[in-house]
Design an enzyme around this catalytic site. Structure first.
Site, PDB file in Angstrom:
ATOM      1  N   CYS A 193       5.525  13.138  32.661  1.00  0.00           N
ATOM      2  CA  CYS A 193       5.691  11.703  31.326  1.00  0.00           C
ATOM      3  C   CYS A 193       4.648  10.972  31.215  1.00  0.00           C
ATOM      4  O   CYS A 193       6.443  10.080  31.790  1.00  0.00           O
ATOM      5  CB  CYS A 193       6.750  12.739  30.505  1.00  0.00           C
ATOM      6  SG  CYS A 193       5.977  12.087  28.733  1.00  0.00           S
TER       7      CYS A 193
ATOM      8  N   ASN B 183       0.186  11.540  15.270  1.00  0.00           N
ATOM      9  CA  ASN B 183      -0.307  13.413  15.406  1.00  0.00           C
ATOM     10  C   ASN B 183       0.307  14.100  16.442  1.00  0.00           C
ATOM     11  O   ASN B 183       1.258  14.055  17.192  1.00  0.00           O
ATOM     12  CB  ASN B 183      -1.586  12.773  16.320  1.00  0.00           C
ATOM     13  CG  ASN B 183      -2.163  11.454  16.125  1.00  0.00           C
ATOM     14  OD1 ASN B 183      -2.043  12.110  15.140  1.00  0.00           O
ATOM     15  ND2 ASN B 183      -2.490  10.694  16.456  1.00  0.00           N
TER      16      ASN B 183
ATOM     17  N   HIS C  55      13.043  10.953  26.475  1.00  0.00           N
ATOM     18  CA  HIS C  55      12.003  12.226  25.429  1.00  0.00           C
ATOM     19  C   HIS C  55      11.821  13.846  24.973  1.00  0.00           C
ATOM     20  O   HIS C  55      12.742  14.508  24.778  1.00  0.00           O
ATOM     21  CB  HIS C  55      11.222  13.121  26.986  1.00  0.00           C
ATOM     22  CG  HIS C  55      10.067  14.936  26.953  1.00  0.00           C
ATOM     23  ND1 HIS C  55       9.168  13.677  27.082  1.00  0.00           N
ATOM     24  CD2 HIS C  55      10.330  15.291  26.271  1.00  0.00           C
ATOM     25  CE1 HIS C  55       8.225  14.705  26.620  1.00  0.00           C
ATOM     26  NE2 HIS C  55       7.902  15.391  26.534  1.00  0.00           N
TER      27      HIS C  55
ATOM     28  N   ASP D 202      -1.078  -0.175  22.243  1.00  0.00           N
ATOM     29  CA  ASP D 202      -2.247   1.043  22.418  1.00  0.00           C
ATOM     30  C   ASP D 202      -2.915  -0.117  23.811  1.00  0.00           C
ATOM     31  O   ASP D 202      -3.866  -0.639  23.441  1.00  0.00           O
ATOM     32  CB  ASP D 202      -2.359   1.423  21.562  1.00  0.00           C
ATOM     33  CG  ASP D 202      -3.000   2.934  21.692  1.00  0.00           C
ATOM     34  OD1 ASP D 202      -2.525   4.122  21.127  1.00  0.00           O
ATOM     35  OD2 ASP D 202      -3.414   2.851  22.267  1.00  0.00           O
TER      36      ASP D 202
ATOM     37  N   HIS E   2       5.842  10.129  20.129  1.00  0.00           N
ATOM     38  CA  HIS E   2       5.047   8.188  19.764  1.00  0.00           C
ATOM     39  C   HIS E   2       4.665   7.885  18.119  1.00  0.00           C
ATOM     40  O   HIS E   2       4.197   8.858  17.663  1.00  0.00           O
ATOM     41  CB  HIS E   2       4.248   7.958  20.925  1.00  0.00           C
ATOM     42  CG  HIS E   2       3.033   8.829  21.017  1.00  0.00           C
ATOM     43  ND1 HIS E   2       2.645   9.707  20.855  1.00  0.00           N
ATOM     44  CD2 HIS E   2       1.586   8.194  19.907  1.00  0.00           C
ATOM     45  CE1 HIS E   2       2.212  10.810  21.522  1.00  0.00           C
ATOM     46  NE2 HIS E   2       1.065   9.535  20.979  1.00  0.00           N
TER      47      HIS E   2
ATOM     48  N   HIS F 154       2.365   5.407  15.594  1.00  0.00           N
ATOM     49  CA  HIS F 154       1.403   4.799  16.415  1.00  0.00           C
ATOM     50  C   HIS F 154       1.321   3.587  14.537  1.00  0.00           C
ATOM     51  O   HIS F 154       1.643   4.176  13.235  1.00  0.00           O
ATOM     52  CB  HIS F 154       0.449   5.110  16.039  1.00  0.00           C
ATOM     53  CG  HIS F 154      -0.493   5.707  16.778  1.00  0.00           C
ATOM     54  ND1 HIS F 154      -1.364   5.555  17.455  1.00  0.00           N
ATOM     55  CD2 HIS F 154      -0.369   7.267  17.207  1.00  0.00           C
ATOM     56  CE1 HIS F 154      -1.353   6.648  18.552  1.00  0.00           C
ATOM     57  NE2 HIS F 154      -1.635   7.673  18.379  1.00  0.00           N
TER      58      HIS F 154
ATOM     59  N   GLY G  43      -4.638  15.843  17.303  1.00  0.00           N
ATOM     60  CA  GLY G  43      -5.323  14.501  18.469  1.00  0.00           C
ATOM     61  C   GLY G  43      -4.127  14.119  19.167  1.00  0.00           C
ATOM     62  O   GLY G  43      -4.244  13.378  19.289  1.00  0.00           O
TER      63      GLY G  43
ATOM     64  N   CYS H 268       7.536   8.595  29.007  1.00  0.00           N
ATOM     65  CA  CYS H 268       8.535   8.774  29.908  1.00  0.00           C
ATOM     66  C   CYS H 268       8.919   7.661  30.852  1.00  0.00           C
ATOM     67  O   CYS H 268       9.444   6.604  31.456  1.00  0.00           O
ATOM     68  CB  CYS H 268       9.370   9.470  30.547  1.00  0.00           C
ATOM     69  SG  CYS H 268       9.777  10.895  29.262  1.00  0.00           S
TER      70      CYS H 268
HETATM   71  P1  5GP Z   1      -2.006  10.743  20.884  1.00  0.00           P
HETATM   72  O1  5GP Z   1      -3.684  10.217  20.517  1.00  0.00           O
HETATM   73  O2  5GP Z   1      -1.433  11.066  21.646  1.00  0.00           O
HETATM   74  O3  5GP Z   1      -1.854   9.920  18.863  1.00  0.00           O
HETATM   75  O4  5GP Z   1      -1.765   9.273  21.144  1.00  0.00           O
HETATM   76  C1  5GP Z   1      -1.858   8.686  22.283  1.00  0.00           C
HETATM   77  C2  5GP Z   1      -1.617   6.727  22.454  1.00  0.00           C
HETATM   78  O5  5GP Z   1      -1.898   6.562  23.954  1.00  0.00           O
HETATM   79  C3  5GP Z   1      -3.201   6.640  22.846  1.00  0.00           C
HETATM   80  O6  5GP Z   1      -3.877   5.662  21.647  1.00  0.00           O
HETATM   81  C4  5GP Z   1      -3.881   6.113  24.109  1.00  0.00           C
HETATM   82  O7  5GP Z   1      -5.068   5.012  23.780  1.00  0.00           O
HETATM   83  C5  5GP Z   1      -2.731   5.657  24.011  1.00  0.00           C
HETATM   84  N1  5GP Z   1      -2.123   5.476  25.677  1.00  0.00           N
HETATM   85  C6  5GP Z   1      -2.238   6.034  26.496  1.00  0.00           C
HETATM   86  N2  5GP Z   1      -2.392   6.093  27.317  1.00  0.00           N
HETATM   87  C7  5GP Z   1      -1.485   4.589  27.486  1.00  0.00           C
HETATM   88  C8  5GP Z   1      -1.558   4.055  28.635  1.00  0.00           C
HETATM   89  O8  5GP Z   1      -1.172   4.634  30.234  1.00  0.00           O
HETATM   90  N3  5GP Z   1      -0.497   2.798  28.245  1.00  0.00           N
HETATM   91  C9  5GP Z   1      -0.713   2.851  26.901  1.00  0.00           C
HETATM   92  N4  5GP Z   1      -0.509   1.477  26.912  1.00  0.00           N
HETATM   93  N5  5GP Z   1      -1.403   3.237  25.883  1.00  0.00           N
HETATM   94  C10 5GP Z   1      -1.433   4.468  26.146  1.00  0.00           C
HETATM   95 ZN    ZN Z   2       8.490  12.143  28.503  1.00  0.00          ZN
END
Ligand code: 5GP
Ligand code: ZN
Length: 112
Positions: free
Chosen positions: A3, A85, A45, A29, A98, A100, A91, A6
């Site tokens: 993950c 999300n 997790h 992000d 998490h 945002h 999305g 994680c």
């Molecule tokens: P989701 O799309 O699941 O709501 O949000 C996942 C978020 O994680 C996205 O905004 C994406 O830019 C961010 N993200 C994905 N991989 C990484 C990473 O390796 N490092 C960081 N800091 N953010 C990440």
């Molecule tokens: Zn996890």
């Protein structure tokens, strides 16, 4: 477990840390959608908001306390948006709960 978040919470994958305690990790992000875009995650997790239960929900309250504090520290005095999300249709690309925390620009509603 394989993950991404994680591994980020454990420091195995680098990230720009904003805040950390025993339960929560917050970091910028990698693809910011606003001038301020921080992700707050439980260190333990949880797959998504659909998996919050009476047994694990205390960390969610704690995350919102931390988010309020970070919003102040990051200067989001005019307001901010907190989004989680849940599932592919919403999305969710990383399957570790998490939140945002975004601010520094106006947001529209309803979200697309
Ligand atoms: P989701 O799309 O699941 O709501 O949000 C996942 C978020 O994680 C996205 O905004 C994406 O830019 C961010 N993200 C994905 N991989 C990484 C990473 O390796 N490092 C960081 N800091 N953010 C990440
Ligand atoms: Zn996890």
């Amino acid at each position: 477990m394989d993950c991404l978040f994680c591994k980020i919470a454990a420091g195995e994958i680098p990230s720009k840390k904003v805040y950390e305690d025993e339960q929560v990790y917050a970091f910028y992000d990698i693809d910011p959608q606003a001038p301020v875009h921080v992700l707050l995650i439980p260190k333990a997790h949880i797959t998504s908001a659909a998996d919050i239960t009476p047994e694990n929900s205390a960390v969610v309250a704690h995350i919102f306390e931390v988010a309020a504090r970070l919003a102040k520290e990051l200067g989001l005095d005019d307001g901010f948006r907190i989004v989680s999300n849940c599932g592919d249709i919403a999305g969710q690309t990383v399957k570790h709960l998490h939140f945002h925390l975004m601010g520094g620009r106006p947001f529209t509603w309803p979200a697309g």
